[in-house]
Design an enzyme around this catalytic site. Structure first.
Site, mmCIF file in Angstrom:
data_model
loop_
_atom_site.group_PDB
_atom_site.id
_atom_site.type_symbol
_atom_site.label_atom_id
_atom_site.label_comp_id
_atom_site.label_asym_id
_atom_site.label_seq_id
_atom_site.Cartn_x
_atom_site.Cartn_y
_atom_site.Cartn_z
ATOM 1 N N ASP A 3 -9.323 -20.938 17.638
ATOM 2 C CA ASP A 3 -8.115 -21.769 17.553
ATOM 3 C C ASP A 3 -6.878 -20.977 17.976
ATOM 4 O OD1 ASP A 3 -8.312 -24.438 16.786
ATOM 5 O OD2 ASP A 3 -8.523 -23.972 14.647
ATOM 6 N N GLN A 20 -11.161 -26.589 10.319
ATOM 7 C CA GLN A 20 -10.437 -27.806 10.705
ATOM 8 C C GLN A 20 -9.287 -28.045 9.726
ATOM 9 O OE1 GLN A 20 -11.101 -29.463 13.507
ATOM 10 N NE2 GLN A 20 -9.539 -31.003 13.182
ATOM 11 N N LYS A 55 -15.965 -32.473 18.894
ATOM 12 C CA LYS A 55 -16.169 -31.058 19.229
ATOM 13 C C LYS A 55 -17.664 -30.760 19.287
ATOM 14 C CE LYS A 55 -11.741 -29.606 17.253
ATOM 15 N NZ LYS A 55 -10.982 -29.003 16.148
#
Ligand code: GUN
Length: 282
Positions: free
Chosen positions: A119, A96, A52
């Site tokens: 997200d 995460q 990422k």
């Protein structure tokens, strides 16, 4: 033989399209900013976060990774989230997953400002998705819809079978496929005669987490098969949930692992970040 769906090429194209929007933002003095909170030592998470970070560097997106020790308390993580909610340089961020087992993941997710939730995991954004309203859409499901569309196969009216009911992939993907007017079946560990259900699918998505579990007996000839799995086989080799060699002989289209869903997921994260930054202009 199945046509291979090239996720890396599709991701490159999406990123090229984003570059124009990023330079428009630059003309307003805005550099999109993305932060990832990474707690603990999960080796797979470290690899995903590195990818990422790398993707942002090639795109003029400001990126930051906040690494926190495994033993961080829930309150410490929530404090970091609240700092990022207030940080004007960060337009979007994510925590995460998985978090260490002593942390209540949902409580942390609920603290993220929905406008910065790149997200799309906050209950408000998942609610928007359910209602068919605008908002950030979870990256892997959004990327899968994009990959299916690159095949030219029409989704509307087709039988879509999703194997896996996670909050990250299976459930939001089922909603997106429904939005595209597919007839959707979601399978899980209690599903009886999985192969027979899967064989009905014109579009089959495997998000199970079991190396090469999907064999040709699960696949309708000509189907679009999307492999979300990232597993290590008995020889420590990276592989998906689909037995690629076996299924490629019957599927119409098939994503590889690596080079399928993974790169597209990252492209969608960048898109959600750029959209979060663009919201500042409105
Ligand atoms: N872990 C595995 N996939 C994801 C994802 O898409 N987002 C987050 N936050 N964690 C993950």
């Amino acid at each position: 033989m199945a046509a291979i769906i090239d996720g890396s090429a599709a991701a490159t194209q999406t990123k090229d399209e984003l570059k124009q929007r990023i330079s428009d933002l630059a003309s307003h003095g805005i550099v999109p900013g993305l932060c990832v909170i990474l707690v603990g030592n999960n080796p797979a998470s470290h690899v995903y976060v590195k990818n990422k970070e790398k993707a942002c560097q090639n795109m003029n997106i400001y990126s930051q990774v906040l690494r926190m020790p495994e033993e961080s308390s829930e309150a410490e993580i929530v404090n970091k989230v609240e700092e990022l909610n207030r940080n004007p340089k960060i337009h979007g961020f994510l925590v995460q997953l998985p978090l260490p087992s002593h942390v209540n993941t949902q409580r942390v997710m609920n603290t993220i400002l929905p406008a910065k939730d790149v997200d799309g995991f906050h209950p408000i954004n998942l609610g928007h998705l359910l209602m068919g309203e605008a908002g950030p859409v979870p990256c892997t499901p959004a990327g899968i819809i994009h990959l299916i569309k690159t095949t030219g196969v029409t989704i509307a009216g087709k039988e879509a079978v999703v194997i896996g009911r996670s909050n990250i992939v299976g459930k939001p993907l089922a909603l997106l496929l429904l939005r595209e007017n597919a007839t959707v079946t979601v399978c899980h560990s209690h599903t009886q005669n999985l192969a027979a259900v899967a064989q009905r699918a014109d579009i089959l998505v495997a998000a199970i987490g079991k190396a090469r579990m999907i064999k040709r007996s699960f696949v309708k000839p000509g189907a679009v098969v999307i492999d979300v799995g990232i597993n290590k086989d008995e020889n420590n080799k990276l592989c998906g949930d689909v037995d690629f060699t076996d299924v490629s002989e019957v599927a119409g289209y098939l994503t590889p692992v690596p080079g399928g869903v993974g790169p597209m997921t990252i492209a969608m994260l960048l898109r959600n970040t750029v959209e979060a930054a663009r919201a500042q202009l409105l």
